[in-house]
Design an enzyme around this catalytic site. Structure first.
Site, PDB file in Angstrom:
ATOM      1  N   ASP A 152       5.036   5.578   0.252  1.00  0.00           N
ATOM      2  CA  ASP A 152       4.307   4.661  -0.618  1.00  0.00           C
ATOM      3  C   ASP A 152       4.358   5.167  -2.055  1.00  0.00           C
ATOM      4  O   ASP A 152       5.320   5.823  -2.442  1.00  0.00           O
ATOM      5  CB  ASP A 152       2.869   4.502  -0.098  1.00  0.00           C
ATOM      6  N   HIS A 211      -1.659   1.697  -4.554  1.00  0.00           N
ATOM      7  CA  HIS A 211      -1.219   1.184  -3.259  1.00  0.00           C
ATOM      8  C   HIS A 211      -1.195   2.270  -2.181  1.00  0.00           C
ATOM      9  O   HIS A 211      -1.679   2.077  -1.057  1.00  0.00           O
ATOM     10  CB  HIS A 211       0.165   0.572  -3.440  1.00  0.00           C
ATOM     11  N   SER A 536       0.942  -5.315   3.387  1.00  0.00           N
ATOM     12  CA  SER A 536       0.823  -3.888   3.082  1.00  0.00           C
ATOM     13  C   SER A 536      -0.470  -3.312   3.635  1.00  0.00           C
ATOM     14  O   SER A 536      -0.550  -2.126   3.943  1.00  0.00           O
ATOM     15  CB  SER A 536       0.852  -3.661   1.565  1.00  0.00           C
TER      16      SER A 536
END
Length: 750
Positions: A152, A211, A536
């Site tokens: 990520d 994220h 996600s």
């Protein structure tokens, strides 16, 4: 940090653009910055080679270097990464002419320019039936001893979600390293952190996007009490496997994720000894031999590593999936039963319920003038409230109705309204999104409503010369009986890369998910969290659940874990009716796959469909790939002419995808008993109109644990009954007492 910058950080993640990204070094991976030569005509190429014969791992870099054209050896070294575990090959900076010359080498299978891929909870554990000290969390020790590798944007190691209080040291097999420096970085929770997108300004694996911190805490975050965003969704934030270890591999930045970095991260994770790989990122559909995630994942499952990936956010269009390989768990997104409620109230007394995270307490509920953004804008984009598209004279002091879409991020629409002097925003869904509003951290009072509600607002505006409206903020509400519901953005099947494999495999929570965040959104001193949406977010839920199952059943293969997740999935919502999509109609199998994950049932599935890595060889040859293309995936030389090809639907998969023409098709499946030793399962089939099904045998009787039995199923076309339908769906269940082992079936009529 200002609110605008904070929101820009959030949106840069969700709407990341596909542009070039720098590569990075790692242990056992070579990296050189090309500072002394012109890079304007150089691009990064992914080079696949034939498997070297009897060559030591330490000599690979030298071998790969020997393959390069002489023109590359006159200046600084061009090789970016060398790969050792998941593919045979390397990443290198080349000109188009040099790449063409390289491909003339008989040891080189292919050399192609890399692509840039894009990034694709206080309440979700209880929503999924996970309770502290009980059930699956108790039986699996909350994932203790399992290592989840996450590819990520990096991680924020100081967040309390990554506290290691009470956690044991990493297992002895752990072989990774931590690139953080200083105090309070890696610990017994974050046991490894690597950066493969190093730049001159950022060499450590810190999360500069958000994220990665969000997905890592969703998969395996420790309990943090009082988690909330602007006071909403308040509770204890905890990941799916709170006692699992985390290894972060930073392969993405603000601008996306390069293929070379992704392969480097997966290659390193396999060498490090992770048990689960979680990738909330992906690219467009393509053949598996050109898909870096499919290639890396196959290398991972060969080492017994489970791989979970997001399905992508390109729904509700059909055939919009990423990460379609059958050795990957492909995860779509669903809602949970929590709503961050806000209501648009009109001057005629009608109210329309929506969602918004930002709920200011000082916004008066008095009615204000209401205006449609598309009425008198500066350009065609005013309807979408694009930046600088609104006239201040039209919107100042008013509530502005904006439409979603137009390639303008939702929060940026609110900023455009605010910059033009608007008092509040009502955001209506597009027709494709329909009844699926999203809770966002807006920059002004706002509410996101359905498409149908938006049409009603337009009609009201046109019906009176003085339309008015306000927004009522009502906080967090639990208990929406329509949950889980498939989100509009969740990508749908059928698969382009392999239509004979039903994808996605499963859906899980991905709408309005609260998890850890690197920076505070409201400048508070409490630990920062954020609420965002996407596949996600659903992917790390399943990654964490896989970690629980890995602890509970250490002898299960990746395919067995996937089977347990799929065959125990739910097809109904909390209200007991079929799971719906964004249109509020029953969702089809191309949206749900096997259904919504049920972690508790997955821990005791009764039967599993298992697949060994070598079982994929006849499947891959059956896709009409060349020997070289299959060899790229398998990392070994293959002659498909010497392999018994099978149809895609013949793979021992927990679901069926049948491309049905005018002839009957017969397929076999083998199931292994992981339930009681002495048990009998009876088949129940759900047959759609236009198809006939027959099964042999209709009962499976087991006498021991681990015993395998095979059955065959025939699919018979009845074309006269199809009413011009292009597809249909059915199911096959094996039932024994409390066990119901269900396989969804999709039919695509040819």
């Amino acid at each position: 940090m200002t609110k605008v910058v904070q929101f820009s950080l959030l949106l840069a993640l969700i709407l990341v653009l596909s542009v070039s990204l720098a590569s990075a070094a790692s242990q056992n991976l070579e990296f050189t910055e090309l500072e002394d030569e012109d890079q304007s005509n150089l691009s990064t190429y992914i080079v696949h080679v034939r498997k070297p014969q009897v060559i030591q791992s330490d000599d690979l870099h030298t071998f790969y270097y020997s393959l390069l054209p002489e023109s590359t050896k006159t200046t600084n070294q061009r090789i970016v990464f060398t790969y050792r575990n998941v593919v045979n090959g390397f990443a290198v900076k080349l000109t188009p002419e040099e790449a063409k010359a390289l491909q003339q080498n008989e040891e080189v299978v292919s050399a192609r320019p890399e692509k840039i891929l894009s990034l694709h909870t206080t309440h979700t554990p209880s929503f999924l039936g996970l309770q502290q000290g009980l059930g699956l969390w108790k039986g699996s020790n909350s994932g203790k001893g399992v290592i989840i590798g996450i590819l990520d944007t990096g991680i924020s190691p100081f967040h309390p979600s990554f506290s290691d209080e009470g956690m044991p040291s990493p297992p002895a097999k752990w072989n990774g390293i931590c690139e953080f420096t200083g105090k309070r970085t890696c610990n017994n929770k974050i046991i490894g952190a690597r950066n493969f997108v190093k730049t001159k300004n950022l060499t450590l694996p810190f999360d500069d996007v958000g994220h990665g911190t969000h997905t890592a805490s969703t998969a395996a975050g420790r309990p943090v009490q009082g988690a909330n965003v602007y006071g909403n969704a308040n509770g204890t934030a905890v990941g799916m496997a709170p006692d699992a270890h985390i290894a972060m591999y930073k392969v993405c930045g603000l601008v996306g994720c390069s293929e070379s970095a992704i392969l480097a991260g997966m290659d390193t994770a396999v060498d490090d000894g992770v048990d689960v790989l979680s990738l909330s990122l992906g690219g467009p559909s393509g053949p598996f031999f050109e898909d870096p995630i499919a290639l890396g994942a196959f290398g991972a499952i060969q080492k017994g590593i489970f791989v979970s990936c997001s399905a992508a956010n390109s729904g509700p269009a059909y055939s919009s999936l990423s990460n379609e390989a059958p050795w990957i768990l492909t995860v779509g997104a669903s809602s949970i039963d929590r709503t961050i409620m806000a209501t648009a109230k009109l001057g005629n007394g009608k109210e329309y319920v929506g969602q918004s995270v930002f709920q200011p307490k000082d916004f008066a509920p008095s009615l204000l003038p209401l205006v449609y953004a598309g009425a008198n804008g500066n350009n065609n984009f005013s309807v979408f409230c694009a930046p600088e598209s609104l006239n201040r004279s039209d919107v100042e002091g008013k509530v502005v109705l904006c439409e979603d879409g137009g390639f303008v991020p939702r929060v940026f629409k609110g900023k455009a309204v605010k910059d033009a002097g608007g008092a509040a925003m009502i955001l209506m869904n597009s027709v494709l999104e329909d009844f699926n509003p999203i809770a966002d951290v807006h920059v002004l009072p706002a509410v996101h409503i359905s498409y149908e509600a938006g049409l009603a607002l337009k009609e009201y505006i046109n019906s009176t010369s003085t339309p008015t409206a306000t927004i009522l903020f009502e906080g967090t509400v639990i208990g929406n009986l329509l949950a889980p519901q498939v989100t509009s953005f969740s990508s749908r099947g059928p698969s382009k890369a392999s239509p004979g494999i039903l994808k996605p495999d499963i859906i899980g929570p991905g709408l309005n998910i609260l998890a850890a965040w690197p920076v505070s959104l409201d400048n508070s001193t409490t630990p920062p969290f954020n609420i965002i949406s996407g596949t996600s977010m659903s992917c790390p839920h399943l990654s964490g659940i896989a970690a629980l199952l890995k602890n509970s059943h250490p002898d299960w293969s990746p395919a067995a874990i996937k089977s347990a997740i799929m065959t125990t999935a739910s097809q109904v919502n909390l209200g007991g009716t079929p799971i719906l999509d964004q249109r509020l109609v029953p969702a089809d199998v191309f949206a749900t796959g096997a259904g919504h994950v049920n972690p508790v049932k997955a821990n005791d599935p009764g039967l599993v469909y298992d697949i060994e890595p070598n079982d994929y060889i006849p499947y891959l040859c059956g896709l009409n790939y060349t020997d070289r293309e299959v060899g790229v995936i398998l990392q070994q030389r293959v002659r498909c002419s010497e392999v018994n090809h099978i149809a895609e639907a013949e793979l021992n998969y927990p679901s069926f995808s049948i491309l049905l023409g005018n002839t009957t098709q017969l397929y076999t499946r083998t199931v292994a008993n992981v339930g009681p030793a002495n048990s009998t399962y009876t088949a129940e089939i759900g047959v759609p109109v236009g198809v006939g099904m027959s099964l042999s045998p209709a009962q499976l009787t087991f006498t021991e644990v681990g015993q395998k039995l095979t059955y065959s199923v025939s699919f018979i076309p009845f074309s006269e009954d199809r009413d011009n339908h292009t597809f249909a769906q059915g199911s096959l269940k094996w039932v024994s007492g409390k066990y119901s082992v269900r396989s969804p079936i999709s039919f695509i009529f040819l």
